[in-house]
Scaffold this active site. Structure first.
Site: not given
Length: 1038
Positions: A658, A722, A776
Site C-alpha cells: 500500500r 513488517s 506494523d
C-alpha cells in the site's frame, strides 16, 4: 360350436353370465339380454338386438327386445347357458362391417377363414360386455366410497398439516400437547462403512422375539454376517407383568449365547424396542405407552434398559453391554444406511406404521446442543389424535377406533396400517351387504366376525391375475355365495382402502422430505428412504402407488426407496456398531486433540518462559542468542495531539503493498485524512532479487504520486516494514530475516531504508524524505495511542503474530542512555526457536514447520498466527482421514494440497451462526465431500487449534503487561493494548479467549484492548509526524 345352414352360419358360445334383476338399478322389471337367436327369416331383428347389446350392453327390459330374442330368467343367478349369434354367410359379411355393427378383422387377417372371423367377433363382443359391466360396477363403488378417495390438493393439505404437527413436536413449549411426539433417539450418525465388530441385536416388537449375532467386517464381498434365532412370546407374557417379560427376554438371550458359545464374552448389544419411548441418551429408553396389543404392567414410565439389565443380573450367568435402544423404524433406516449412506429416512408400513428421519439438532428443543443431526422417531401413528384429521375420517374409521383396545389413539395408524386395512374392508362389505349392494343382501355370521378379513387377504384379492379367483375363494369361505359381479366389487373396495393407505403415507412422507429439503437449503433434494413392513413388501400394488404419489406430491425431490432386507434387528446392530465406532473414534480424536488443550499450569509455564526470553533479548550479553530479539525502534514517544502536516506512508508486509497519503490536522478539530492505493507484489518479485523488489516498490510510489498529482512535493515518509529488523536509528533498519513467504536475495543484513533510497535514485522521478522505518506492530500501538494516551502496547494477531511495548530505556542494554522509554519490537514470533516450547509442540506443528519456507524458525508464530492455523488443521485432518475417522478414509487430492485450508475458513466454520449444513458447503467448496459427522469433527478440530493459538498468544501478552507492571514497581497496572490483525478481528472466538487468558494469567493488570483502525498506514504517518516533531525539537536544542 358352429354349423352351416343354407346361406346362414350360427355361432353358439357356452359361458357363465350373472343373471341380475333390473330393480336393483331402479329400472323396473326385466332381465339382462343373455341369448340372441338368429335365422334367415329373423336376420333383421337379430341384427337389431345385436346392435342394442353392442351399444348399450348393460340392462335391457325384456319387452324392448325383439320377440325372437326374449327368454325367461334361469332359476339361479349364475347358470350356464348358450348365446347364439347369427352371422351372414361369408359372402355377405362385408355388409355387417360396413354398417359398423362389429369391428372388421385386421387387414392381416383378411385371408382368414369365415369360422375364424366369426370366433373373433364373438370374443370381441364378450370382452366388451364384461368391460362395460366392470366399469359400471367400479363407478358405483367409487361413488359409494367417495370419502376415501383423495385429490392431490387434499393430500397436499394433509402434508402441510403433518408438517405443522412436526414443528409442534419439536418445540419445547408445544411438544407436550403435540400429537406427533417427535422423540429424540440420540442416534446421531448413520453408518459410514467403517464399522466393524461382533454385536448382539435384540428385536422385541411382536409375538415373536428375535436375537441376532451380527459380525460387521471390512470384507467387501460379505461385510455383514448374521446368525439369528426366533423365540415365541406367549400371550400370557404379552399381557403379564414387566418382570416376566424381561425375564423371558433375558432367558432367551442366555439360551442364544449358550448356543453361540459366547457366554464368556461381553459383547455390545443393540435393543430394538418397537414401542414409543422417551430417551435422554442412546442407552436409555422410558416407555411412554404400549401399542400393538401389548399390555404389560409395570413398564410404562420405566427405563426398559434398566429392567433388562436387572433381569440379566438376576440370571447371573452372562454379561451384556447394552449400548443402544432403538425403535424398529430407526433400525430400518440404519440397516439401509449401511448399504446407502444417503439414507436418512426410515419407514415401517406393516402391522403398524411409523417413520424416522435425521433432523438438525438445532431444531430439537428437547435436546441440548445445536451441532450435528439426530434421528427423530416421529411416532406418526398418533397423527390426528388431536382431531386434525376428523374431516377425512369415515364412519368405518370411527367404528374401527371404537372397537380397538386404545380408542381415540393412533388414529392415523388405524387408517393406514396393515393391522386395520383388512378390518376396514370387512366393515365396508358388511354395510354394503346390508344395503343390498353385495351378495344379494346376504350377511353371514362369518362376515360379521371381527378379523375374518385380514390384510393378507386384501393383498391376495388385489393381485392382477388370480385376484378375482382368490376373492371368490375368500368370500365363499365367508358363506356369502358371491357372484362374479360381487368379486369385482370387493376387489375394487380393497383397492380403494389400500390406495388410501398409500396416499396417506405418501402425504406424511412428503412432509418429512419437504422438511429435509428445507433444512438442507437445496433446490432439489436427493435422498434415500429405507423401508420395511409386510404391507409394503407383500401387497402387489402398494409400493408402486406409494412411490408414484410421493413423486407427484414432492416433485423437486429425487427419492430412492431402499427395501430393508434384514429388518430392524440388523438395524439395532448397526446402531450399536455406529455407537461403538463413534465412542472409539471420539476417544481417539479426543486423545489427539488433548495435545492442543493446554492447562492453566502449562499456560503459566509459557508465560514464565516468555519473560525469561524477554530478559535475554534485552540483555547485551544474551541478546545475540536470544530468540525474542527485543529490537529497539527508536520511537521514544507516543502521539500527543500536536502532530500536523502531510505525510506519505508505505506498507509492506504481505502479498499486497500500500501507498498512502495521510493528512494530519491538529487543534480542537484534529483529524486524520487518508488516501491510499493497493498494489500487488507478484510471487516472482517476492522471491526474486532485492533490487527487483525495491524497484517494484518505487514504481508503485511513482504511480501513486502521479495519481495524487504530488510528484513535485518532497514529502516526509514513514516506511512500515513488517519484518524483523535491527534498528540503529529511527530511519535505519537492518533486515534480520525474511518471513511471511518473502525470499528476496541480497536483503538480509542490509539497511532496507538505504535499499529504498537507492531505488528512488535509480528512478530519478521524485524525491522523498524517509523519516522512519516502522514495524506494523509499532504502528498499531501509535495509532491507538493517538486516540488513547494510555496505550503503550501493540499487538498484531493476523497473518503473522508480534508485539511491542514501551520499555524503560535503562533496561535496553543494546541502546545507549538511561532516560525515558523506548518502544521495543519484540519479534516474539521466534519464541521457541531454541526448543523451549518443544514440550507443547505436536507432531502436526512439526509437520507444518518442516514444510515451511523457514524450517526451524518462527515456531511460536507457527503455532498462533493466521498464516499457519489452517495448515495445522489440514495436517490433523489428513491424519484423522488416514485413521478412518474422516471423509470415509479417502484422502482427496484437495486435502493433500498445501495452503488449501486458509485461516478464513476456520473463522467461517467456527461461526456460532453457521449450521453444519453451511460447514459442509464450505468443505465442499474446498473439494472435500463431507458427511454431517465429518463436519462436526472438522469444526471441533478448528476450534481446538484456534483456541490453543489464542491461549498461547494470551500467555505471551500476560508476560508483557506483567513486565511493564514490574518495571514500574506497581501492585496494580491499568494499561491499554492496541490490537490489529485479521485473526483477532474476524475470528469469532479468538479475541474472547485471548482476553480471558490474559486476565487469568495476569490478574494484577487491568488490560483494555483497543482495536486499531489502520496501524500500518495511519500508524506509520503518526510515527513520521512524531519523528519530525522530535527532529525539530532536537534542532532547536542544538
Amino acid at each position: 360350436m358352429t354349423s352351416s345352414c343354407g346361406r346362414l352360419a350360427h355361432l353358439h358360445v357356452h359361458f357363465w353370465v350373472p343373471w341380475q334383476r333390473e330393480r336393483r338399478a331402479g329400472r323396473g322389471r326385466g332381465f339382462w339380454l343373455c341369448v340372441l337367436l338368429g335365422g334367415e327369416s329373423s336376420r333383421l331383428s337379430c341384427r337389431c338386438s345385436f346392435l342394442l347389446l353392442l351399444t348399450t350392453p348393460l340392462l335391457f327390459p325384456s319387452s324392448s327386445l325383439p320377440r325372437c330374442c326374449r327368454r325367461s330368467p334361469p332359476p339361479h343367478p349364475l347358470l350356464p347357458f348358450f348365446i347364439s349369434f347369427t352371422f351372414p354367410s361369408s359372402a355377405n359379411q362385408s355388409a355387417w362391417w360396413g354398417q359398423g355393427l362389429v369391428e372388421p378383422p385386421f387387414q392381416s387377417r383378411a385371408a382368414a377363414s369365415p369360422q375364424a372371423n366369426r370366433e373373433m367377433i364373438a370374443a370381441q363382443l364378450l370382452a366388451y360386455y364384461f368391460t362395460e359391466l366392470k366399469d359400471d360396477q367400479l363407478k358405483k363403488i367409487d361413488k359409494y366410497l367417495y370419502s376415501m378417495r383423495f385429490s392431490d390438493d387434499t393430500l397436499k393439505d394433509i402434508m402441510n398439516r403433518f408438517r405443522r404437527e412436526m414443528e409442534n413436536g419439536l418445540g419445547r413449549d408445544t411438544s407436550p400437547t403435540a400429537s406427533i411426539k417427535m422423540l429424540p433417539t440420540f442416534v446421531r450418525s448413520i453408518p459410514d462403512g467403517s464399522e466393524k465388530g461382533d454385536f448382539i441385536a435384540l428385536d422385541l416388537g411382536g409375538s415373536n422375539f428375535r436375537i441376532l449375532r451380527v459380525k460387521v467386517t471390512q470384507d467387501k464381498k460379505q461385510p455383514v454376517q448374521m446368525e439369528s434365532q426366533v423365540y415365541e412370546t406367549p400371550d400370557d407374557i404379552i399381557h403379564g407383568n414387566g418382570s416376566r417379560l424381561f425375564g423371558h427376554v433375558a432367558d432367551c438371550l442366555g439360551d442364544f449365547m449358550e448356543k453361540q458359545k459366547i457366554k464368556d464374552k461381553k459383547l455390545p448389544v443393540g435393543f430394538t424396542f418397537s414401542f414409543p419411548c422417551a430417551q435422554t441418551k442412546l442407552d436409555e429408553a422410558v416407555l411412554l405407552t404400549w401399542t400393538k396389543k401389548f399390555k404389560v404392567s409395570g413398564v410404562e414410565g420405566v427405563d426398559v434398559v434398566s429392567l433388562l439389565n436387572k433381569a440379566i443380573k438376576k440370571r447371573g450367568d452372562y454379561e451384556a453391554d447394552i449400548m443402544a435402544v432403538v425403535n424398529d423404524t430407526v433400525g430400518t433406516m440404519m440397516t439401509c444406511g449401511f448399504d446407502d449412506q444417503r439414507c436418512e429416512v426410515g419407514i415401517i408400513i406393516g402391522t403398524g406404521t411409523n417413520a424416522c428421519y435425521m433432523e438438525e439438532l438445532r431444531h430439537i428443543d428437547q435436546v441440548e446442543g445445536d451441532e450435528g443431526r439426530m434421528c427423530i422417531n416421529t411416532e406418526w401413528g398418533a397423527f390426528g389424535d388431536d382431531g386434525s384429521l376428523e374431516d377425512i375420517r369415515t364412519e368405518f374409521d370411527r367404528e374401527i377406533d371404537r372397537g380397538s383396545i386404545n380408542p381415540g389413539k393412533q388414529l392415523f395408524e388405524k387408517m393406514a396400517s396393515g393391522m386395520y386395512i383388512g378390518e376396514l374392508v370387512r366393515l365396508i362389505l358388511v354395510k354394503m351387504a346390508k344395503e343390498g349392494l353385495l351378495f344379494e343382501g346376504r350377511i353371514t355370521p362369518e362376515l360379521l366376525t371381527k378379523g375374518k378379513i385380514e390384510t393378507k387377504h386384501v393383498s391376495a384379492i388385489e393381485k392382477s391375475k388370480e385376484g378375482l379367483k382368490k376373492c371368490m375363494e375368500i368370500l365363499t369361505r365367508l358363506g356369502v355365495e358371491p357372484s362374479d359381479e360381487d368379486c369385482l366389487a370387493v376387489q375394487h373396495v380393497c383397492t380403494i382402502v389400500s390406495f388410501r393407505s398409500a396416499n396417506l403415507i405418501a402425504s406424511t412422507l412428503g412432509g418429512i422430505l419437504c422438511r429435509l429439503k428445507e433444512n438442507k437449503g437445496v433446490t432439489r433434494l436427493r435422498t434415500t428412504v429405507g423401508i420395511d413392513g409386510s404391507l409394503y413388501k407383500m401387497h402387489p400394488q402398494y409400493a408402486r402407488r406409494l412411490h408414484k404419489t410421493v413423486r407427484r406430491l414432492v416433485p423437486d425431490s429425487d427419492v430412492r426407496f431402499l427395501l430393508s432386507e434384514s429388518g430392524s434387528a440388523k438395524g439395532a446392530a448397526m446402531v450399536t456398531a455406529v455407537a461403538y465406532r463413534l465412542t472409539e473414534q471420539a476417544r481417539q480424536i479426543q486423545q489427539t486433540m488433548a495435545e492442543f488443550r493446554l492447562s492453566k499450569a502449562q499456560l503459566l509455564e509459557v508465560k514464565k518462559r516468555m519473560k525469561v526470553e524477554i530478559e535475554r533479548g534485552l540483555k547485551k550479553d544474551t541478546h545475540k542468542e536470544a530468540t525474542v530479539k527485543m529490537l529497539p525502534t527508536f520511537v521514544r514517544r507516543t502521539p500527543d495531539g500536536t502532530e500536523n502536516g502531510d505525510f506519505l506512508a508505505l506498507d509492506l508486509g504481505g502479498t499486497n503493498f500500500r501507498v498512502l497519503l495521510v493528512k494530519i490536522r491538529s487543534g480542537k478539530k484534529r483529524s486524520v485524512e487518508m488516501h491510499n492505493k493497493i498494489y500487488a507484489i507478484p510471487i516472482e518479485v517476492m522471491q526474486g532479487t532485492g533490487e527487483e523488489l525495491f524497484d517494484h516498490i518505487v514504481y508503485c510510489i511513482s504511480d501513486f504520486l502521479d495519481y495524487m498529482g504530488m510528484k513535485s512535493a518532497r514529502l516526509p515518509l514513514g516506511f512500515t516494514f513488517s519484518f524483523p529488523c535491527h534498528q540503529t536509528s529511527l530511519d535505519a533498519g537492518i533486515l534480520v530475516t525474511w518471513t511471511k513467504g518473502f525470499k528476496a536475495t541480497d536483503c538480509e543484513g542490509e539497511d532496507v531504508v538505504e535499499l529504498l533510497r537507492e531505488a528512488i535514485k535509480r528512478k530519478e522521478e521524485f524525491e522523498l524524505d524517509v523519516v522512519a522505518i516502522v514495524n506494523d506492530t509499532v504502528g498499531t500501538m501509535m495509532t491507538c495511542a493517538y486516540e488513547e494516551p494510555n496505550c503503550e502496547v501493540g499487538l498484531i494477531a493476523g497473518t503473522g503474530s508480534n508485539a511491542c511495548y514501551m520499555e524503560e530505556t535503562k533496561n535496553i542494554e543494546i541502546v545507549e542512555g538511561n532516560e525515558g522509554r523506548m518502544c521495543v519490537n519484540m519479534e516474539w514470533g521466534a519464541f521457541g526457536d531454541n526448543g523451549c516450547l518443544d514440550d507443547i509442540r505436536t507432531k502436526y506443528d512439526q509437520a507444518v514447520d518442516e514444510n515451511s519456507l523457514n524450517e526451524g524458525k518462527q515456531r511460536y508464530e507457527k503455532m498462533c498466527s493466521g498464516m499457519y492455523l489452517g495448515e495445522i488443521v489440514r495436517q490433523i485432518l489428513i491424519d484423522l482421514t488416514k485413521r478412518g475417522f474422516l471423509f470415509r478414509g479417502q484422502i482427496s487430492e484437495t486435502l493433500k494440497t498445501r495452503g488449501i485450508f486458509e485461516t478464513k475458513f476456520l473463522s467461517q466454520i467456527e461461526s456460532d451462526r453457521l449450521a453444519l449444513l453451511q460447514v459442509r458447503a464450505i468443505l465442499q467448496q474446498l473439494g472435500l465431500d463431507s458427511t454431517c459427522d465429518d463436519s462436526i469433527i472438522v469444526k471441533e478440530v478448528c476450534g481446538t487449534v484456534s483456541r490453543r493459538a489464542a491461549q498461547i498468544c494470551g500467555a505471551g501478552m500476560a508476560a508483557v503487561v506483567d513486565k511493564i507492571r514490574e518495571n514500574r514497581g506497581l501492585d496494580h497496572l491499568d494499561i491499554t493494548v492496541g490490537v490489529d490483525g485479521t485473526l483477532y478481528k474476524l475470528h469469532p472466538h479468538f479475541s474472547r479467549i485471548f482476553q480471558q487468558t490474559v486476565k487469568e494469567l495476569a490478574p494484577k493488570c487491568n488490560v483494555i484492548f483497543l482495536l486499531s483502525e489502520d496501524g500500518s498506514g495511519k500508524g506509520a504517518a503518526l510515527i513520521t509526524a512524531v519523528g519530525c516533531r522530535q527532529r525539530e525539537l532536537d534542532a532547536q536544542q542544538q
